[in-house]
Design a protein around this motif. Structure first.
Motif, PDB file in Angstrom:
ATOM      1  N   LYS A 283       0.605  15.084  13.453  1.00 50.20           N
ATOM      2  CA  LYS A 283       0.720  13.927  13.827  1.00 50.20           C
ATOM      3  C   LYS A 283       0.077  13.500  12.759  1.00 50.20           C
ATOM      4  CE  LYS A 283       0.820  14.665  18.802  1.00 50.20           C
ATOM      5  NZ  LYS A 283       0.022  14.359  20.131  1.00 50.20           N
ATOM      6  N   LEU A 284       0.145  12.601  11.855  1.00 51.91           N
ATOM      7  CA  LEU A 284       0.270  11.144  10.765  1.00 51.91           C
ATOM      8  C   LEU A 284      -0.546   9.817  11.073  1.00 51.91           C
ATOM      9  CD1 LEU A 284      -1.574  11.765   8.607  1.00 51.91           C
ATOM     10  CD2 LEU A 284       0.895  10.981   7.406  1.00 51.91           C
ATOM     11  N   ASP A 285      -1.383   9.593  11.537  1.00 50.06           N
ATOM     12  CA  ASP A 285      -1.899   8.447  11.620  1.00 50.06           C
ATOM     13  C   ASP A 285      -2.327   7.594  10.613  1.00 50.06           C
ATOM     14  OD1 ASP A 285      -2.494   5.673  12.750  1.00 50.06           O
ATOM     15  OD2 ASP A 285      -3.273   6.357  14.908  1.00 50.06           O
ATOM     16  N   LEU A 286      -1.896   6.492   9.887  1.00 46.46           N
ATOM     17  CA  LEU A 286      -2.684   6.091   9.126  1.00 46.46           C
ATOM     18  C   LEU A 286      -3.265   3.531   9.443  1.00 46.46           C
ATOM     19  CD1 LEU A 286      -1.116   7.635   5.774  1.00 46.46           C
ATOM     20  CD2 LEU A 286      -3.239   7.952   6.743  1.00 46.46           C
ATOM     21  N   SER A 287      -2.544   4.137  10.427  1.00 47.43           N
ATOM     22  CA  SER A 287      -2.412   2.335  10.550  1.00 47.43           C
ATOM     23  C   SER A 287      -3.540   2.070  10.406  1.00 47.43           C
ATOM     24  CB  SER A 287      -1.859   2.791  12.071  1.00 47.43           C
ATOM     25  OG  SER A 287      -3.149   2.855  12.899  1.00 47.43           O
ATOM     26  N   TYR A 288      -3.606   0.916  10.672  1.00 46.82           N
ATOM     27  CA  TYR A 288      -4.433  -0.511  10.144  1.00 46.82           C
ATOM     28  C   TYR A 288      -5.879   0.161   9.368  1.00 46.82           C
ATOM     29  CZ  TYR A 288      -2.451  -1.646  14.915  1.00 46.82           C
ATOM     30  OH  TYR A 288      -1.762  -1.872  15.942  1.00 46.82           O
ATOM     31  N   ASN A 289      -4.967   0.491   8.114  1.00 47.17           N
ATOM     32  CA  ASN A 289      -5.576  -0.133   6.699  1.00 47.17           C
ATOM     33  C   ASN A 289      -4.785  -0.782   5.887  1.00 47.17           C
ATOM     34  OD1 ASN A 289      -7.895   2.008   6.967  1.00 47.17           O
ATOM     35  ND2 ASN A 289      -6.396   3.602   7.453  1.00 47.17           N
ATOM     36  N   ALA A 290      -5.784  -1.099   4.982  1.00 50.38           N
ATOM     37  CA  ALA A 290      -5.784  -1.479   3.642  1.00 50.38           C
ATOM     38  C   ALA A 290      -4.570  -1.115   2.701  1.00 50.38           C
ATOM     39  CB  ALA A 290      -6.466  -2.605   3.066  1.00 50.38           C
ATOM     40  N   PHE A 291      -3.713   0.134   2.553  1.00 50.53           N
ATOM     41  CA  PHE A 291      -3.073   0.845   2.123  1.00 50.53           C
ATOM     42  C   PHE A 291      -1.616   0.262   1.447  1.00 50.53           C
ATOM     43  CE2 PHE A 291      -4.364   4.552   4.776  1.00 50.53           C
ATOM     44  CZ  PHE A 291      -5.914   5.260   3.419  1.00 50.53           C
ATOM     45  N   THR A 292      -1.702   0.596   0.238  1.00 51.81           N
ATOM     46  CA  THR A 292      -0.222  -0.358  -0.065  1.00 51.81           C
ATOM     47  C   THR A 292       0.460   1.181  -0.516  1.00 51.81           C
ATOM     48  OG1 THR A 292      -0.920  -2.186  -1.485  1.00 51.81           O
ATOM     49  CG2 THR A 292       1.333  -1.496  -1.751  1.00 51.81           C
ATOM     50  N   LEU A 293       1.287   1.015  -0.023  1.00 47.39           N
ATOM     51  CA  LEU A 293       2.310   3.094   0.243  1.00 47.39           C
ATOM     52  C   LEU A 293       3.957   2.884  -0.937  1.00 47.39           C
ATOM     53  CD1 LEU A 293       2.193   3.819   3.734  1.00 47.39           C
ATOM     54  CD2 LEU A 293       0.229   4.661   1.858  1.00 47.39           C
ATOM     55  N   GLU A 294       3.801   3.739  -1.443  1.00 44.66           N
ATOM     56  CA  GLU A 294       5.125   3.445  -2.484  1.00 44.66           C
ATOM     57  C   GLU A 294       6.465   4.364  -1.732  1.00 44.66           C
ATOM     58  OE1 GLU A 294       3.429   4.669  -6.175  1.00 44.66           O
ATOM     59  OE2 GLU A 294       2.576   3.012  -6.439  1.00 44.66           O
ATOM     60  N   THR A 295       7.886   4.318  -2.718  1.00 46.55           N
ATOM     61  CA  THR A 295       8.579   5.143  -2.350  1.00 46.55           C
ATOM     62  C   THR A 295       8.482   6.543  -2.029  1.00 46.55           C
ATOM     63  OG1 THR A 295      10.367   3.147  -2.369  1.00 46.55           O
ATOM     64  CG2 THR A 295      10.750   4.931  -2.159  1.00 46.55           C
TER      65      THR A 295
ATOM     66  N   ALA B 165       4.902  12.863  15.091  1.00 51.44           N
ATOM     67  CA  ALA B 165       4.922  11.145  14.994  1.00 51.44           C
ATOM     68  C   ALA B 165       3.904  10.932  13.492  1.00 51.44           C
ATOM     69  CB  ALA B 165       3.802  11.985  16.087  1.00 51.44           C
ATOM     70  N   LEU B 166       4.300   9.578  12.941  1.00 55.47           N
ATOM     71  CA  LEU B 166       3.635   9.042  12.154  1.00 55.47           C
ATOM     72  C   LEU B 166       4.028   7.095  12.537  1.00 55.47           C
ATOM     73  CD1 LEU B 166       3.682   9.047   8.975  1.00 55.47           C
ATOM     74  CD2 LEU B 166       5.849   8.427   8.837  1.00 55.47           C
ATOM     75  N   ASP B 167       2.693   7.474  12.412  1.00 59.87           N
ATOM     76  CA  ASP B 167       2.137   5.714  12.116  1.00 59.87           C
ATOM     77  C   ASP B 167       1.895   4.741  11.028  1.00 59.87           C
ATOM     78  OD1 ASP B 167       1.224   3.433  13.702  1.00 59.87           O
ATOM     79  OD2 ASP B 167       0.011   3.807  15.582  1.00 59.87           O
ATOM     80  N   LEU B 168       2.290   4.074  10.617  1.00 58.68           N
ATOM     81  CA  LEU B 168       1.726   3.195   9.804  1.00 58.68           C
ATOM     82  C   LEU B 168       2.032   2.079  10.019  1.00 58.68           C
ATOM     83  CD1 LEU B 168       3.630   4.850   7.488  1.00 58.68           C
ATOM     84  CD2 LEU B 168       1.736   5.642   7.757  1.00 58.68           C
ATOM     85  N   SER B 169       1.095   1.949  10.831  1.00 56.15           N
ATOM     86  CA  SER B 169       1.649   0.369  11.765  1.00 56.15           C
ATOM     87  C   SER B 169      -0.087  -0.476  11.259  1.00 56.15           C
ATOM     88  CB  SER B 169       1.334   0.120  13.196  1.00 56.15           C
ATOM     89  OG  SER B 169       1.951   0.985  13.979  1.00 56.15           O
ATOM     90  N   GLN B 170       0.490  -1.608  10.370  1.00 53.91           N
ATOM     91  CA  GLN B 170      -0.188  -2.555   9.709  1.00 53.91           C
ATOM     92  C   GLN B 170      -0.075  -2.239   8.200  1.00 53.91           C
ATOM     93  OE1 GLN B 170      -3.083  -4.568  11.067  1.00 53.91           O
ATOM     94  NE2 GLN B 170      -1.874  -5.923  12.537  1.00 53.91           N
ATOM     95  N   VAL B 171       0.099  -1.136   7.484  1.00 53.74           N
ATOM     96  CA  VAL B 171      -0.373  -0.768   6.548  1.00 53.74           C
ATOM     97  C   VAL B 171       1.157  -1.978   5.405  1.00 53.74           C
ATOM     98  CG1 VAL B 171      -0.537   1.287   4.467  1.00 53.74           C
ATOM     99  CG2 VAL B 171      -1.194   1.296   6.975  1.00 53.74           C
TER     100      VAL B 171
END
Length: 819
Positions: free
Chosen positions: A34-46, A61-67
């Motif tokens: 389970k990885l949750d990075l949601s609600y941060n100001a990250f910019t992720l790349e391909t 489980a992967l949560d990247l909401s609002q990233v």
């Protein structure tokens, strides 16, 4: 504890920022489930997603909401682990075509809410619903599904419990078996305004708890059959629906409801008292209907209500005393009705109230001092009522109050004192407040909008106003009794976009520090006693669109500009009723690029990130008026009532978006330029009371929108052009020119005068400037006076020359506009 392996990592809302790349140490956690990075100001790349698929093969489980995933190619989602059961990518700026992820056969939760630029085509969606048989919850709201046929929904797994497809662009006939899925608990199809179909008469899912069909074209028969299918319903949204039958009384049978939205329909009559049976309701929205009469006493039974919205109806009478039971309210909105009487003092019991909106009613009497005890209040709007007496001082000290709007009442007394608070907007305009402006108001660090205009405030603008925060974008102190000088209070980095001191008694100079306000769009210093030369330093303001300096004691030359882009965005230029002399500022006219462009979208100028509309005082048809909303289309130049000399510059003819041009009451000489015929959008042209000679150019006959034309009291001669708009002007437009003839004056002597013939060059210019005019000859004139007048508040102050001309010299009085 047994292996030392990390299987779950939650870094949500941890204030992380920057770009996370593919060499991140995160990928060493190969046992991660389970990885949750949601609600941060990250910019992720391909590449990040590629590494996720290669290294985190156990991820469930992967949560990247609002990233920020705007740099991610959606196709990279195909590399995710096939063991995923939950994928949450809410509002993360995904864009482009959503890929085929049907290999994620274990997926039970798919949440793509709020990715407006994401496209799901028909083939991809069909594969999702056919192959992901374990899906329980799907939220594709706001994605683009306009190419998906609603019939595809027939293939959805019977195990689905939540299906949320709001505002997806779905259109066509909805299969009604969707309502009969045995495990369906929540169905949201709101905002798909092309969606049709019908609701099944019976056999609805017994599990259904939430149904939202707002803004669809699905026919709603609010009858016994419909209600009998919804006995277990807790949330019902039927806003802006297509009602065929609407027996609202039956809604009282849905006693399990906790949320009910019937807003934006055409319901009329009184609210059924049966709604008082819905004692589990925590949210009720009946706004934007035609309900009338008094609110039923029974609504006071809804003691669990957290949100109540009855705005934009025709309710009258007083707020029922039973409402004192609604002590759980956080949100209360009664604006735009006809409520009368005094504001109830039992609001003091609403200790959790955050938002109170009672504007645009007929409430009278004082503001209850108990309102000042609502320590949880964020927003308070009591504007546009008949409230009087003083403002309770405790309102100025509420610790969490962001917005205080009390405009358009009859409130009296002094302001403040203000204590350190959270104020973002303070709007007290159009009252009867008096006394000085307190220094404490300028120490509010979060304040963005301050409007104290049209009161009876007196004294000088306090020197302490230099302490206002750089966050302040609107400062309106106009129409008061302020005197003294404008202090040098504008510092480097100022965020001001709107500055208005119009209608006071301010004297001496315009402060140079205004040039620090590099974001300034509107500057209105009109109707004061400012004694200065033209403030050329305003040329350095790159965003300036409106400049009003009318009715002061400004004097001297308006010298030519040396800057290439000075005033390039200016749309309104008003120097009227001063003592400027010398030639008209030709170079400024050359720089008015915004007045050349006719392809402008009509919108109103307003404060950034706010509903606050800018206003400005202008002179139209000889009357000083206040436009309480400013159209970008309203382009004006008013240099009247000065001592300008010389000829009218030919360059004015380039300003093709111009709607009002007033050069009257100066000492201009020479001919009326034929280039004025290129001003194809002009609606008002006033050149009266000058020393102009020669003929009225035939090219002016091309101004098919011209509603006001005045050349009286000059030295013009020859025939008045015939036809089109010139057939609509009466004799007062031409009086005082003894050499003029033709309609509506004396008939021309054919032996002495011949109709002037435009040169080929002039005729060519006219055609280029307005080649499409014949199409619009029948168009109703008066955009500037028609559309704008809906937002006009008239003031009685008239310019000095107007009083002298109309009342002293007995000339024709201008007609007053209808408000």
């Amino acid at each position: 504890m047994e292996t030392g392996n990390v299987i779950g990592l939650d870094l949500s809302a941890s204030l992380f920022s920057g770009t996370t790349r593919s060499n991140n140490s995160l990928f060493f956690l190969r046992h991660l489930q389970k990885l949750d990075l949601s609600y941060n100001a990250f910019t992720l790349e391909t590449a990040f997603f590629n590494m996720l698929g290669q290294n985190l093969t156990n991820l469930q489980a992967l949560d990247l909401s609002q990233v920020d995933l705007s740099l991610v190619a959606p196709s990279s989602l195909m590399n995710l682990s096939s063991s995923l059961t939950s994928l949450e990518l809410r509002t993360c700026s995904l864009q482009g075509k959503f890929p085929d992820i049907s290999h994620l056969s274990e997926l039970a939760l798919l949440d793509l809410f709020g990715n407006n630029s994401l496209i799901l085509d028909a083939m991809t969606f069909d594969k999702l619903v056919q192959n992901l048989s374990k899906l329980r919850e799907v939220d594709l709201s706001y994605a683009n599904m306009s190419f998906v046929q609603p019939s595809s929904l027939m293939n959805i797994s019977s195990s689905l419990s939540n299906l949320l497809l709001s505002f997806c662009g779905l259109k066509g006939k909805l299969p009604n078996n969707i309502f009969q899925l045995p495990n369906l608990q929540s169905l949201n199809l709101a905002g798909n305004d092309g969606l049709t179909g019908s609701l099944p008469p019976h056999n609805w899912s017994n599990s259904l708890h939430s149904l939202h069909l707002s803004k669809t074209k699905i026919p709603i028969y609010l009858d016994n059959d419909f209600i009998s299918n919804l006995k277990s319903l807790k949330s019902l949204g039927l806003s802006s629906c297509n009602y065929r039958v609407s027996n609202l009384e039956l809604l009282g049978n849905l006693t399990q409801l906790t949320e009910l939205d019937l807003s934006h329909n055409n319901f009329n009559g009184q609210i059924p008292s049966s709604l008082g049976n819905l004692k589990q309701l925590f949210s009720l929205d009946l706004s934007h209907n035609n309900f009338n009469g008094q609110i039923p006493f029974s609504l006071g039974n809804l003691e669990q209500l957290v949100s109540l919205d009855l705005s934009y109806n025709n309710f009258n009478g007083q707020i029922p005393s039973s409402f004192e039971n609604l002590k759980q309210l956080h949100f209360l909105c009664f604006q735009n009705n006809k409520f009368s009487g005094q504001i109830p003092n039992y609001f003091v019991n609403f200790s959790q109230l955050h938002f109170l909106y009672l504007s645009n009613n007929q409430f009278t009497g004082p503001i209850p001092f108990q309102v000042g005890r609502l320590s949880s209040l964020f927003d308070l709007d009591l504007s546009n009522n008949l409230l009087n007496a003083t403002i309770p001082p405790s309102l100025f000290t509420l610790p969490q109050l962001f917005t205080l709007i009390l405009k358009n009442n009859q409130l009296t007394g002094h302001l403040g004192p203000f204590h350190d608070g959270s104020f973002v907007q303070i709007d007290l305009r159009n009252n009867k407040l008096n006394g000085p402006i307190p220094c404490s108001i300028f120490k509010l660090n979060s304040l963005q909008i301050l409007d104290l205009s049209n009161n009876s405030l007196n004294g000088p603008i306090p020197q302490c106003s230099r302490n206002f925060s750089s966050a302040l974008s609107v400062l309106h102190l106009g129409m008061n009794n302020l005197h003294g000088t404008i202090p040098e209070i504008f510092s480097v980095g100022s965020g001001l976009t709107y500055l208005n001191f119009n209608g006071n008694q301010l004297e001496r100079r315009i402060p140079l520090s205004i040039s620090n306000c590099q974001r300034l769009q509107i500057l209105d210093l009109g109707n004061n006693n400012i004694d200065d030369t033209f403030p050329h330093f305003l040329e350095t303001l790159p965003e300036l669109q409106v400049l009003v300096l009318q009715s002061n004691k400004l004097h001297g030359l308006v010298k030519e500009s040396f800057a290439n882009f000075s005033f390039s965005k200016l749309r309104k230029f008003d120097l009227s009723n001063n003592m400027f002399s010398g030639p008209l500022p030709t170079e400024y006219f050359n720089n008015f690029k915004a007045m050349v462009n006719v392809d402008v979208t009509m919108k109103y100028m307003s404060a950034p990130n706010s509903s606050y509309d800018y206003s400005v005082r202008l002179t139209l048809k000889g009357l000083v008026i206040e436009l309480v909303k400013i159209q970008t289309l309203l382009t004006t130049i008013d240099l009247s009532g000065n001592k300008f000399t010389g000829e009218i510059p030919q360059s004015i003819g380039k300003l093709k978006s111009l709607k009002l041009l007033n050069l009257s009451h100066n000492q201009l000489t020479g001919n009326i330029q034929s280039s004025l015929g290129n001003l194809s959008n002009l609606e008002s042209l006033d050149l009266s009371s000058n020393l102009l000679v020669g003929r009225i150019p035939m090219q002016l006959n091309d101004l098919t929108f011209l509603e006001v034309f005045r050349v009286s009291h000059n030295r013009l001669e020859g025939p008045i052009p015939e036809g089109k708009q010139f057939n609509t002007f009466d004799a007062s437009s031409y009086e005082g020119n003894l050499g003029l003839c033709g309609f509506p004056l004396k008939q021309c002597n054919s032996g002495n005068w011949q109709q002037p013939i435009a040169s080929k060059e002039d005729d060519s210019e006219s055609k280029i400037g307005f080649g499409w005019k014949p199409v619009l000859v029948g168009y109703a004139c008066g955009v500037i006076f028609g559309v704008a007048m809906g937002y006009v508040v008239f003031k009685t102050r008239k310019p000095i020359w107007f009083v002298r001309m109309v009342e002293g010299e007995g000339h024709r009085k201008s007609k007053r506009f209808n408000n």
